[in-house]
Scaffold this motif. Structure first.
Motif, mmCIF file in Angstrom:
data_model
loop_
_atom_site.group_PDB
_atom_site.id
_atom_site.type_symbol
_atom_site.label_atom_id
_atom_site.label_comp_id
_atom_site.label_asym_id
_atom_site.label_seq_id
_atom_site.Cartn_x
_atom_site.Cartn_y
_atom_site.Cartn_z
ATOM 1 N N SER A 1 0.694 -0.886 0.047
ATOM 2 C CA SER A 1 -0.025 -0.324 -0.332
ATOM 3 C C SER A 1 0.361 1.500 -0.202
ATOM 4 O O SER A 1 0.000 2.283 -0.358
ATOM 5 C CB SER A 1 -0.993 0.142 1.189
ATOM 6 O OG SER A 1 -0.031 0.001 1.938
ATOM 7 N N ARG A 2 1.972 1.626 0.014
ATOM 8 C CA ARG A 2 2.659 2.339 0.394
ATOM 9 C C ARG A 2 3.392 2.536 -0.504
ATOM 10 O O ARG A 2 4.012 3.583 -1.046
ATOM 11 C CB ARG A 2 3.852 2.213 1.790
ATOM 12 C CG ARG A 2 4.804 3.656 1.624
ATOM 13 C CD ARG A 2 5.969 3.233 2.987
ATOM 14 N NE ARG A 2 5.580 2.708 3.844
ATOM 15 C CZ ARG A 2 6.262 2.640 5.146
ATOM 16 N NH1 ARG A 2 7.288 2.318 4.949
ATOM 17 N NH2 ARG A 2 5.375 2.201 5.921
ATOM 18 N N ASP A 3 3.761 1.267 -1.326
ATOM 19 C CA ASP A 3 4.151 1.783 -2.619
ATOM 20 C C ASP A 3 3.590 2.585 -3.840
ATOM 21 O O ASP A 3 3.774 3.429 -4.460
ATOM 22 C CB ASP A 3 4.562 0.774 -3.222
ATOM 23 C CG ASP A 3 6.232 -0.187 -2.783
ATOM 24 O OD1 ASP A 3 7.417 0.714 -1.802
ATOM 25 O OD2 ASP A 3 6.600 -1.354 -2.211
ATOM 26 N N LYS B 1 0.813 6.582 -7.434
ATOM 27 C CA LYS B 1 -0.807 6.653 -7.943
ATOM 28 C C LYS B 1 -0.588 6.960 -9.664
ATOM 29 O O LYS B 1 0.536 8.305 -9.934
ATOM 30 C CB LYS B 1 -1.698 7.569 -7.119
ATOM 31 C CG LYS B 1 -1.955 7.628 -5.549
ATOM 32 C CD LYS B 1 -2.304 6.371 -5.615
ATOM 33 C CE LYS B 1 -2.427 6.106 -4.137
ATOM 34 N NZ LYS B 1 -3.737 5.594 -4.590
ATOM 35 N N GLY B 2 -1.177 6.542 -10.347
ATOM 36 C CA GLY B 2 -1.544 7.396 -11.725
ATOM 37 C C GLY B 2 -2.954 6.413 -12.290
ATOM 38 O O GLY B 2 -4.010 6.498 -11.769
ATOM 39 N N PRO B 3 -2.835 5.869 -13.575
ATOM 40 C CA PRO B 3 -3.651 5.657 -14.679
ATOM 41 C C PRO B 3 -4.020 4.699 -14.554
ATOM 42 O O PRO B 3 -5.200 4.223 -14.782
ATOM 43 C CB PRO B 3 -3.277 6.159 -15.596
ATOM 44 C CG PRO B 3 -2.488 6.658 -16.119
ATOM 45 C CD PRO B 3 -1.876 6.825 -14.579
ATOM 46 N N ILE C 1 -10.201 -4.755 -9.345
ATOM 47 C CA ILE C 1 -9.073 -3.693 -8.930
ATOM 48 C C ILE C 1 -8.523 -2.852 -7.408
ATOM 49 O O ILE C 1 -10.483 -2.607 -7.251
ATOM 50 C CB ILE C 1 -9.549 -2.697 -9.786
ATOM 51 C CG1 ILE C 1 -9.459 -3.073 -11.538
ATOM 52 C CG2 ILE C 1 -8.497 -0.887 -9.858
ATOM 53 C CD1 ILE C 1 -9.988 -1.514 -12.536
ATOM 54 N N MET C 2 -7.485 -3.638 -6.957
ATOM 55 C CA MET C 2 -7.260 -2.623 -5.777
ATOM 56 C C MET C 2 -6.827 -1.453 -5.729
ATOM 57 O O MET C 2 -7.521 -0.405 -4.767
ATOM 58 C CB MET C 2 -6.038 -3.497 -4.974
ATOM 59 C CG MET C 2 -6.561 -4.961 -5.217
ATOM 60 S SD MET C 2 -5.291 -5.721 -4.278
ATOM 61 C CE MET C 2 -5.106 -4.864 -2.636
ATOM 62 N N ASP C 3 -6.215 -0.528 -6.784
ATOM 63 C CA ASP C 3 -5.869 1.005 -7.033
ATOM 64 C C ASP C 3 -5.310 0.998 -8.415
ATOM 65 O O ASP C 3 -5.794 0.641 -9.669
ATOM 66 C CB ASP C 3 -4.389 0.607 -6.549
ATOM 67 C CG ASP C 3 -4.318 1.998 -5.273
ATOM 68 O OD1 ASP C 3 -4.946 2.915 -5.827
ATOM 69 O OD2 ASP C 3 -3.777 2.014 -4.390
ATOM 70 N N TYR C 4 -4.617 1.786 -8.296
ATOM 71 C CA TYR C 4 -4.473 2.410 -9.525
ATOM 72 C C TYR C 4 -2.624 3.410 -9.457
ATOM 73 O O TYR C 4 -2.577 4.621 -9.149
ATOM 74 C CB TYR C 4 -4.837 3.728 -10.547
ATOM 75 C CG TYR C 4 -6.891 2.965 -10.514
ATOM 76 C CD1 TYR C 4 -6.903 2.544 -12.250
ATOM 77 C CD2 TYR C 4 -7.747 3.286 -9.588
ATOM 78 C CE1 TYR C 4 -8.592 2.212 -12.725
ATOM 79 C CE2 TYR C 4 -8.980 2.455 -10.100
ATOM 80 C CZ TYR C 4 -8.999 2.047 -12.035
ATOM 81 O OH TYR C 4 -10.218 1.038 -11.905
#
Length: 255
Positions: free
Chosen positions: A89-91, A96-98, A107-110
């Motif tokens: 999560s720190r990484d 952050k991006g698209p 999907i957990m993140d971008y």
């Protein structure tokens, strides 16, 4: 004080006296109408995709009735698990991006970069790997994206398309290849040995058109989410004059 820590409380009566700025009621109603147009189109696209998957499955089963063979999954796909790179999560917060960052089920993140480009089928490797009916947790993905180490990555490696393999996996119980009493897991070895019922590959060419429409609807919904998120704060703040937006014209455009 609670266990040596000072706890601050807000009384409900104080909350009720907080003043907030809201646009005029007519402006609020117009904003709701605009958002409702977007939500309606999203619901229609989602419903259409449900029908498309039902159609794909029905025609697949009709093709099976005419021609049926049993194949090992490892003979028709290539596992690309070695290309996976997990990010904590720190990484992810720092990157952050698209690009979507996929986990075992969603999907957990971008993030700001991608590892894969093109269509793949993701199958949960550990944790949530099967549903209540014993069928695999699958994700049909495309474009540019990142995948962590909790999902197997299936690439096409035969005459069978990934769309055909996705439909075949959706209808196949796989509880017998799941191991682990506490943490469920599907190993590469067991996955490669999984047997699937498949019709003749040439009888499944129609799947390309069905899934092209499926992807188009998904992409449109993603665009609608971006439109909604961009419009809402500007409409509520008055940066965009809501009175100049023709809701009827918007509905016609989204139809």
């Amino acid at each position: 004080y609670v266990r040596g820590m000072k706890v601050f409380r807000v009384h409900p009566a104080d909350v009720s006296r907080i003043e907030i700025e809201l646009p005029h009621i007519e402006t609020q109603r117009k904003v709701v109408s605009i958002l409702d147009s977007i939500y309606t189109k999203q619901r229609i696209n989602t419903q259409l995709n449900g029908y498309l998957l039902e159609l794909a499955t029905t025609r697949f089963e009709q093709a099976l009735f005419k021609s049926n063979r049993v194949v090992r999954l490892g003979d028709i796909v290539k596992l690309e698990d070695s290309k996976r790179v997990p990010l904590n999560s720190r990484d992810r917060d720092a990157r952050k991006g698209p690009y979507p960052y996929y986990g075992a089920t969603s999907i957990m993140d971008y993030v700001d970069d991608y590892l894969f480009d093109g269509i793949r089928v993701l199958l949960g490797e550990d944790g949530s790997v099967i549903d209540e009916s014993g069928r695999p947790i699958l994700q049909y993905v495309w474009g540019k994206y990142w995948v962590n180490n909790h999902a197997h990555i299936l690439a096409a490696a035969s005459d069978y398309s990934l769309e055909a393999i996705y439909i075949a996996l959706q209808r196949t119980p796989i509880s017998h290849i799941v191991t682990g009493a506490v943490q469920r897991k599907i190993s590469q070895r067991n996955l490669n040995k999984l047997k699937l019922e498949m019709p003749d590959a040439k009888s499944l060419e129609y799947l390309q058109d069905i899934f092209a429409a499926y992807r188009c609807n998904c992409e449109e919904n993603r665009g609608l989410v971006s439109l909604r998120d961009a419009l809402l704060p500007k409409l509520m703040s008055g940066e965009i004059d809501v009175s100049k937006i023709d809701v009827a014209q918007l509905n016609s455009h989204l139809a």
